[in-house]
Design a protein around this motif. Structure first.
Motif, PDB file in Angstrom:
ATOM      1  N   THR A  15       0.837  -1.204   0.000  1.00  0.00           N
ATOM      2  CA  THR A  15       0.000   0.000   0.000  1.00  0.00           C
ATOM      3  C   THR A  15       0.875   1.258   0.000  1.00  0.00           C
ATOM      4  O   THR A  15       2.016   1.237   0.483  1.00  0.00           O
ATOM      5  N   PRO A  16       0.337   2.372  -0.532  1.00  0.00           N
ATOM      6  CA  PRO A  16       1.083   3.632  -0.471  1.00  0.00           C
ATOM      7  C   PRO A  16       1.449   4.017   0.967  1.00  0.00           C
ATOM      8  O   PRO A  16       2.509   4.588   1.210  1.00  0.00           O
ATOM      9  N   TYR A  17       0.545   3.697   1.912  1.00  0.00           N
ATOM     10  CA  TYR A  17       0.837   3.980   3.325  1.00  0.00           C
ATOM     11  C   TYR A  17       2.090   3.226   3.766  1.00  0.00           C
ATOM     12  O   TYR A  17       2.990   3.796   4.389  1.00  0.00           O
ATOM     13  N   GLU A  18       2.141   1.938   3.435  1.00  0.00           N
ATOM     14  CA  GLU A  18       3.295   1.120   3.811  1.00  0.00           C
ATOM     15  C   GLU A  18       4.567   1.628   3.141  1.00  0.00           C
ATOM     16  O   GLU A  18       5.631   1.710   3.771  1.00  0.00           O
ATOM     17  N   ASP A  19       4.455   2.007   1.882  1.00  0.00           N
ATOM     18  CA  ASP A  19       5.627   2.498   1.153  1.00  0.00           C
ATOM     19  C   ASP A  19       6.198   3.752   1.823  1.00  0.00           C
ATOM     20  O   ASP A  19       7.419   3.940   1.868  1.00  0.00           O
ATOM     21  N   VAL A  21       5.423   4.998   5.195  1.00  0.00           N
ATOM     22  CA  VAL A  21       5.698   4.893   6.633  1.00  0.00           C
ATOM     23  C   VAL A  21       6.632   3.726   6.967  1.00  0.00           C
ATOM     24  O   VAL A  21       7.326   3.754   7.967  1.00  0.00           O
ATOM     25  N   GLN A  22       6.626   2.698   6.104  1.00  0.00           N
ATOM     26  CA  GLN A  22       7.389   1.466   6.347  1.00  0.00           C
ATOM     27  C   GLN A  22       6.990   0.825   7.684  1.00  0.00           C
ATOM     28  O   GLN A  22       7.829   0.399   8.487  1.00  0.00           O
ATOM     29  N   ALA A  23       5.678   0.780   7.892  1.00  0.00           N
ATOM     30  CA  ALA A  23       5.153   0.234   9.140  1.00  0.00           C
ATOM     31  C   ALA A  23       5.558  -1.222   9.330  1.00  0.00           C
ATOM     32  O   ALA A  23       5.818  -1.665  10.457  1.00  0.00           O
ATOM     33  N   ASP A  24       5.620  -1.996   8.248  1.00  0.00           N
ATOM     34  CA  ASP A  24       5.974  -3.413   8.371  1.00  0.00           C
ATOM     35  C   ASP A  24       7.397  -3.566   8.918  1.00  0.00           C
ATOM     36  O   ASP A  24       7.684  -4.483   9.691  1.00  0.00           O
ATOM     37  N   VAL A  25       8.277  -2.663   8.516  1.00  0.00           N
ATOM     38  CA  VAL A  25       9.647  -2.684   9.058  1.00  0.00           C
ATOM     39  C   VAL A  25       9.617  -2.338  10.544  1.00  0.00           C
ATOM     40  O   VAL A  25      10.191  -3.052  11.383  1.00  0.00           O
ATOM     41  N   LEU A  26       8.929  -1.244  10.882  1.00  0.00           N
ATOM     42  CA  LEU A  26       8.901  -0.777  12.266  1.00  0.00           C
ATOM     43  C   LEU A  26       8.313  -1.808  13.219  1.00  0.00           C
ATOM     44  O   LEU A  26       8.796  -1.984  14.339  1.00  0.00           O
ATOM     45  N   THR A  27       7.249  -2.479  12.786  1.00  0.00           N
ATOM     46  CA  THR A  27       6.550  -3.393  13.694  1.00  0.00           C
ATOM     47  C   THR A  27       7.177  -4.779  13.742  1.00  0.00           C
ATOM     48  O   THR A  27       6.671  -5.660  14.442  1.00  0.00           O
ATOM     49  N   HIS A  28       8.278  -4.962  13.016  1.00  0.00           N
ATOM     50  CA  HIS A  28       9.002  -6.238  13.096  1.00  0.00           C
ATOM     51  C   HIS A  28      10.441  -6.036  13.562  1.00  0.00           C
ATOM     52  O   HIS A  28      11.315  -6.868  13.300  1.00  0.00           O
ATOM     53  N   LEU A  29      10.679  -4.939  14.257  1.00  0.00           N
ATOM     54  CA  LEU A  29      12.008  -4.658  14.797  1.00  0.00           C
ATOM     55  C   LEU A  29      12.137  -5.073  16.261  1.00  0.00           C
ATOM     56  O   LEU A  29      13.159  -4.816  16.880  1.00  0.00           O
TER      57      LEU A  29
END
Length: 273
Positions: A15-19, A21-29
């Motif tokens: 999603t543009p949001y993910e692109d 904010v990179q939430a998937d990166v942040l929430t898997h750190l």
């Protein structure tokens, strides 16, 4: 009858949001090292603090560059934003502020020799405030990029150095010894700079841009002081006077930090107005 258009839910890739904010990166750190459920809170809270350090450094570097350019509106705007960010940073202590010693001990060993004392971004914050120390680069020798960024910050004028240079350009009597000091050393208070701030605050017109600058810096200084005190109180509750993580002096070291004011003459000058 009109209907609100539904949001677009169909994307070919992420999603543009993910692109953005990179939430998937942040929430898997987050990689807890113990079985204690409280460690996740400690880990996420610490990572959030690191993000606030990053944006505050950005604001203060923006302010310092604007001061170099004599652009006080841009500098004041950055300092004002940083006060909101410092308030959010300080609120980050809330999840950790009531840890009992037993709760902290349940995952403290996961930190090993780790300590907030070793945060490179927090060190850049301290350097921007004028609290310089070459010895604080030592823990980062094994990370060339981080070490180089800290070395650059050590040698550059602090935010307060840029303020004092601006005051000198405005014709105020900032002593040459202060303007030409070794920038890699900790800033030390000057009686002459105290007199300069007393003159700024003692003027008949209290709506000058220099008074506004002084007050913006005082807001920052107060919030930094509150950060240090909140850190001290949280540490006292969690571990008393034991040796701190990473072998630091723990509460004793934090008490010493909490007694120090940043932009010191802005506080002492008020006694002479």
């Amino acid at each position: 009858m009109s209907h609100d258009p539904a949001p677009n839910l169909d994307f070919a890739g992420t999603t543009p949001y993910e692109d953005y904010v990179q939430a998937d990166v942040l929430t898997h750190l987050q990689h807890p090292l113990s079985d204690d459920p409280g460690e996740m809170v400690f880990l996420v809270t610490t990572q959030v603090m690191e993000l606030w350090f990053t944006v505050i450094v950005h604001e203060w570097e923006t302010a310092a560059e604007a001061l170099r350019q004599d652009d006080l509106p841009v500098a004041l705007a950055a300092l004002q934003r940083s006060t909101y960010e410092l308030e959010s940073l300080n609120a980050s202590w809330k999840p950790l502020a009531h840890l009992t010693p037993a709760q902290f001990n349940s995952y403290r060993s996961a930190l090993g020799e780790g300590s907030g004392f070793q945060s490179a971004m927090y060190r850049r914050m301290e350097f921007l405030l004028g609290d310089k120390s070459a010895s604080m680069l030592v823990p980062h020798r094994g990370a060339p990029r981080v070490h180089a960024e800290l070395e650059k910050a050590l040698q550059e004028p602090s935010l307060y150095d840029e303020v004092l240079r601006l005051l000198a350009r405005r014709g105020l009597a900032v002593p040459s010894a202060v303007l030409e000091r070794d920038l890699s050393q900790r800033y030390e208070p000057s009686p002459q700079v105290e007199k300069v701030w007393a003159a700024v605050y003692g003027g008949a017109d209290q709506d000058t841009d220099l008074v506004r600058l002084g007050e913006a810096l005082t807001d920052v200084g107060e919030l930094v002081w509150r950060w240090r005190n909140d850190h001290l109180v949280a540490t006292r509750r969690a571990m008393g006077s034991k040796v701190g993580t990473g072998g630091s002096a723990g509460v004793a070291w934090l008490e010493k930090r909490a007694r120090k004011n940043v932009f010191p003459e802005l506080w002492t000058a008020r006694s002479h107005v």
